[in-house]
Design a protein around this motif. Structure first.
Motif, PDB file in Angstrom:
ATOM      1  N   GLN A 282      42.302  50.785  47.429  1.00  0.00           N
ATOM      2  CA  GLN A 282      41.389  52.117  47.984  1.00  0.00           C
ATOM      3  C   GLN A 282      41.964  53.185  47.884  1.00  0.00           C
ATOM      4  N   ASP A 283      42.796  53.606  46.611  1.00  0.00           N
ATOM      5  CA  ASP A 283      43.444  54.959  46.730  1.00  0.00           C
ATOM      6  C   ASP A 283      44.940  55.054  47.142  1.00  0.00           C
ATOM      7  N   ILE A 284      45.305  53.758  47.945  1.00  0.00           N
ATOM      8  CA  ILE A 284      46.523  53.729  48.625  1.00  0.00           C
ATOM      9  C   ILE A 284      47.432  53.159  47.981  1.00  0.00           C
ATOM     10  N   PRO A 285      48.633  53.853  47.556  1.00  0.00           N
ATOM     11  CA  PRO A 285      49.444  52.992  46.566  1.00  0.00           C
ATOM     12  C   PRO A 285      50.415  51.931  47.574  1.00  0.00           C
ATOM     13  N   LYS A 286      50.645  50.742  47.029  1.00  0.00           N
ATOM     14  CA  LYS A 286      51.278  49.792  47.687  1.00  0.00           C
ATOM     15  C   LYS A 286      52.655  49.425  46.918  1.00  0.00           C
ATOM     16  N   THR A 287      53.807  49.901  47.552  1.00  0.00           N
ATOM     17  CA  THR A 287      55.125  49.132  46.706  1.00  0.00           C
ATOM     18  C   THR A 287      55.167  47.797  46.926  1.00  0.00           C
ATOM     19  N   GLU A 288      55.372  46.990  45.762  1.00  0.00           N
ATOM     20  CA  GLU A 288      55.359  45.582  45.932  1.00  0.00           C
ATOM     21  C   GLU A 288      56.618  45.185  45.814  1.00  0.00           C
ATOM     22  N   LEU A 289      57.152  44.947  47.242  1.00  0.00           N
ATOM     23  CA  LEU A 289      58.487  44.781  47.472  1.00  0.00           C
ATOM     24  C   LEU A 289      58.988  43.220  47.685  1.00  0.00           C
ATOM     25  N   VAL A 290      57.876  42.355  47.758  1.00  0.00           N
ATOM     26  CA  VAL A 290      58.233  41.054  47.584  1.00  0.00           C
ATOM     27  C   VAL A 290      58.122  40.625  46.272  1.00  0.00           C
ATOM     28  N   GLY A 291      58.954  40.003  45.799  1.00  0.00           N
ATOM     29  CA  GLY A 291      59.388  39.655  44.325  1.00  0.00           C
ATOM     30  C   GLY A 291      60.609  40.057  43.678  1.00  0.00           C
ATOM     31  N   SER A 292      60.817  40.609  42.748  1.00  0.00           N
ATOM     32  CA  SER A 292      61.988  40.925  41.972  1.00  0.00           C
ATOM     33  C   SER A 292      61.858  41.862  40.757  1.00  0.00           C
ATOM     34  N   GLY A 293      63.068  42.402  40.620  1.00  0.00           N
ATOM     35  CA  GLY A 293      63.006  43.519  39.466  1.00  0.00           C
ATOM     36  C   GLY A 293      64.479  43.922  39.027  1.00  0.00           C
ATOM     37  N   GLU A 294      64.581  45.080  38.405  1.00  0.00           N
ATOM     38  CA  GLU A 294      65.598  45.738  37.828  1.00  0.00           C
ATOM     39  C   GLU A 294      66.312  46.482  39.250  1.00  0.00           C
ATOM     40  N   ALA A 295      67.583  46.615  39.086  1.00  0.00           N
ATOM     41  CA  ALA A 295      68.131  47.380  40.272  1.00  0.00           C
ATOM     42  C   ALA A 295      69.602  48.056  39.436  1.00  0.00           C
ATOM     43  N   GLY A 301      81.491  56.493  43.265  1.00  0.00           N
ATOM     44  CA  GLY A 301      81.310  57.212  41.938  1.00  0.00           C
ATOM     45  C   GLY A 301      81.181  56.311  40.747  1.00  0.00           C
ATOM     46  N   ALA A 302      80.646  55.397  40.999  1.00  0.00           N
ATOM     47  CA  ALA A 302      80.332  54.248  39.742  1.00  0.00           C
ATOM     48  C   ALA A 302      79.055  53.623  40.051  1.00  0.00           C
ATOM     49  N   THR A 303      78.481  53.161  39.018  1.00  0.00           N
ATOM     50  CA  THR A 303      77.124  52.220  38.965  1.00  0.00           C
ATOM     51  C   THR A 303      77.253  50.953  38.383  1.00  0.00           C
ATOM     52  N   VAL A 304      76.589  49.833  38.955  1.00  0.00           N
ATOM     53  CA  VAL A 304      76.558  48.598  38.523  1.00  0.00           C
ATOM     54  C   VAL A 304      74.976  48.455  38.359  1.00  0.00           C
ATOM     55  N   HIS A 305      74.715  47.356  37.046  1.00  0.00           N
ATOM     56  CA  HIS A 305      73.337  47.177  36.858  1.00  0.00           C
ATOM     57  C   HIS A 305      73.347  45.893  37.392  1.00  0.00           C
ATOM     58  N   GLY A 306      71.852  45.446  37.804  1.00  0.00           N
ATOM     59  CA  GLY A 306      71.813  44.029  38.125  1.00  0.00           C
ATOM     60  C   GLY A 306      70.309  43.825  38.680  1.00  0.00           C
ATOM     61  N   THR A 307      69.977  42.981  39.530  1.00  0.00           N
ATOM     62  CA  THR A 307      68.673  42.709  39.683  1.00  0.00           C
ATOM     63  C   THR A 307      68.595  42.526  41.316  1.00  0.00           C
ATOM     64  N   TRP A 308      67.122  42.933  41.674  1.00  0.00           N
ATOM     65  CA  TRP A 308      66.846  42.697  43.190  1.00  0.00           C
ATOM     66  C   TRP A 308      65.966  41.564  43.482  1.00  0.00           C
ATOM     67  N   SER A 309      66.034  40.968  44.570  1.00  0.00           N
ATOM     68  CA  SER A 309      64.901  39.903  44.966  1.00  0.00           C
ATOM     69  C   SER A 309      64.587  40.045  46.235  1.00  0.00           C
ATOM     70  N   LYS A 310      63.371  39.599  46.502  1.00  0.00           N
ATOM     71  CA  LYS A 310      62.999  39.521  48.147  1.00  0.00           C
ATOM     72  C   LYS A 310      62.045  38.388  48.150  1.00  0.00           C
ATOM     73  N   PRO A 311      62.151  37.203  48.488  1.00  0.00           N
ATOM     74  CA  PRO A 311      61.250  35.980  48.434  1.00  0.00           C
ATOM     75  C   PRO A 311      60.082  36.389  49.460  1.00  0.00           C
ATOM     76  N   ASP A 312      60.150  36.988  50.540  1.00  0.00           N
ATOM     77  CA  ASP A 312      59.116  37.006  51.555  1.00  0.00           C
ATOM     78  C   ASP A 312      59.457  38.430  52.156  1.00  0.00           C
ATOM     79  N   ALA A 313      58.474  38.617  53.212  1.00  0.00           N
ATOM     80  CA  ALA A 313      58.431  39.627  54.104  1.00  0.00           C
ATOM     81  C   ALA A 313      59.608  39.739  54.948  1.00  0.00           C
ATOM     82  N   THR A 314      59.911  38.830  55.657  1.00  0.00           N
ATOM     83  CA  THR A 314      61.064  38.698  56.756  1.00  0.00           C
ATOM     84  C   THR A 314      62.383  38.805  55.883  1.00  0.00           C
ATOM     85  N   SER A 315      62.776  38.285  54.536  1.00  0.00           N
ATOM     86  CA  SER A 315      64.012  38.288  53.918  1.00  0.00           C
ATOM     87  C   SER A 315      64.409  39.573  53.700  1.00  0.00           C
TER      88      SER A 315
END
Length: 352
Positions: A282-295, A301-315
């Motif tokens: 209904q025109d409201i964006p929702k960030t889908e934070l339960v799941g996984s993705g690139e991070a 002063g440095a950056t490491v590439h990896g993956t994020w994950s969050k199996p449920d709302a309370t984790s």
């Protein structure tokens, strides 16, 4: 029968034994005269060693603090990022900040305070559908100005205490400032709100921390990074620039330094970029934070590439590098950029 005379060697041995006992002797023929001698004083030892003062672990910063200083709950708040809301109050002392996409291509923040709750924070705005997933792992209190009934209901179903502007329990702790115009002017007396809920438990540790900045995963194994830039939408972009002297990343948005109410540029020890899916309801964006993705995790002063994950709302969000090892943040403050997959992120190496 004549008694044998004591040999000189025996006399010398006896004298040595007497001297060792703290007794002096004087020889006159075969007679021995004894004289008392004061014993040598016992050696004394002086130590300048002092036991280190006891400390506790700050769960949201990974730093050492005085025992008993962080017994209270964390306080989260939905912070406005509209140009009319800037500069915000209290963002400079937040332990963790999440930037998220909202309608119109704009962004708002969810700040979390525990180590250093300010006297006042804000301006606060209304809740959004992804906020329960962000706040639930921290527990404690969430302060905001209201919102659509369905989103408020989602937040109230969590284990977090909802402090909402306009309700009887916030009548004395939420107020409108004359420095800004509505709706960008609702401030919160943060310490007073926290003091009203001492029965709530402190937050659990959310992330893995290194012993110090030099031991952080990005510092040790990442690519040197002078700056990182991102875009949430055509309307919102920003950047973080490494400040070696301060050992932090300095924040800018819309091409200008992002400053707090005191005129100081906002900064963070760690900057974590998560690529996230965004759905529209209904025109409201929702960030889908339960799941996984690139991070990407930037520290020291440095950056490491990896993956994020969050199996449920309370984790909490879990971060691992490309080898599957848990990413350890540098002790300090952390800022999460929840960049949509349709957005962009770029990293610039040091010059030369």
């Amino acid at each position: 029968m004549v008694s044998p005379r004591r040999s000189p060697s025996r006399r010398r041995l006896a004298a040595a034994l007497l001297v060792g006992s703290g007794v002096a002797f004087v020889s006159a023929g075969c007679a021995i005269e004894l004289a008392a001698v004061a014993p040598s004083p016992s050696p004394s030892y002086v130590s300048d060693f002092e036991a280190p003062a006891p400390t506790e672990f700050a769960p949201l910063r990974g730093t050492s603090v005085e025992p008993g200083s962080l017994e209270g709950a964390s306080l989260s708040a939905k912070i406005d990022n509209h140009p009319d809301a800037r500069p915000q109050v209290g963002l400079d002392t937040a332990d963790v900040v999440f930037e998220e996409l909202v309608e119109g291509g704009m962004t708002r923040y969810v700040g979390v305070w525990h180590s250093d709750i300010p006297e006042v924070l804000g301006p606060v705005r209304s809740i959004r559908p992804m906020d329960p997933d962000i706040v639930s792992p921290f527990g404690g209190i969430i302060a905001y100005s209201g919102g659509q009934e369905r989103f408020v209901a989602l937040m109230q179903q969590t284990g977090v205490y909802n402090a909402i502007h306009g309700q009887p329990d916030t009548a004395s702790t939420f107020y409108r400032t004359d420095d800004k115009r509505a709706p960008h002017n609702v401030l919160v007396k943060a310490r007073e709100v926290a003091s009203e809920h001492t029965d709530l438990a402190p937050p659990a540790q959310q992330f893995a921390f290194a012993r110090d900045a030099a031991s952080a995963t990005a510092t040790r194994h990442g690519e040197p990074t002078a700056s990182l830039s991102y875009a949430f939408s055509p309307q919102v972009s920003g950047s973080w620039t490494w400040d070696a002297a301060a050992e932090t990343f300095a924040r800018a948005q819309s091409g200008a330094p992002d400053e707090d109410a005191a005129g100081d540029q906002l900064e963070a020890t760690n900057v974590v970029v998560l690529r996230v899916a965004v759905t529209i309801d209904q025109d409201i964006p929702k960030t889908e934070l339960v799941g996984s993705g690139e991070a990407w995790v930037s520290s020291g002063g440095a950056t490491v590439h990896g993956t994020w994950s969050k199996p449920d709302a309370t984790s909490p969000v879990r971060l691992v590098d490309d080898h599957g090892a848990v990413v350890r943040l540098a002790p300090g403050t952390t800022w999460f950029e929840l960049v949509p997959t349709e957005g962009s992120v770029e990293f610039a190496p040091p010059a030369g």
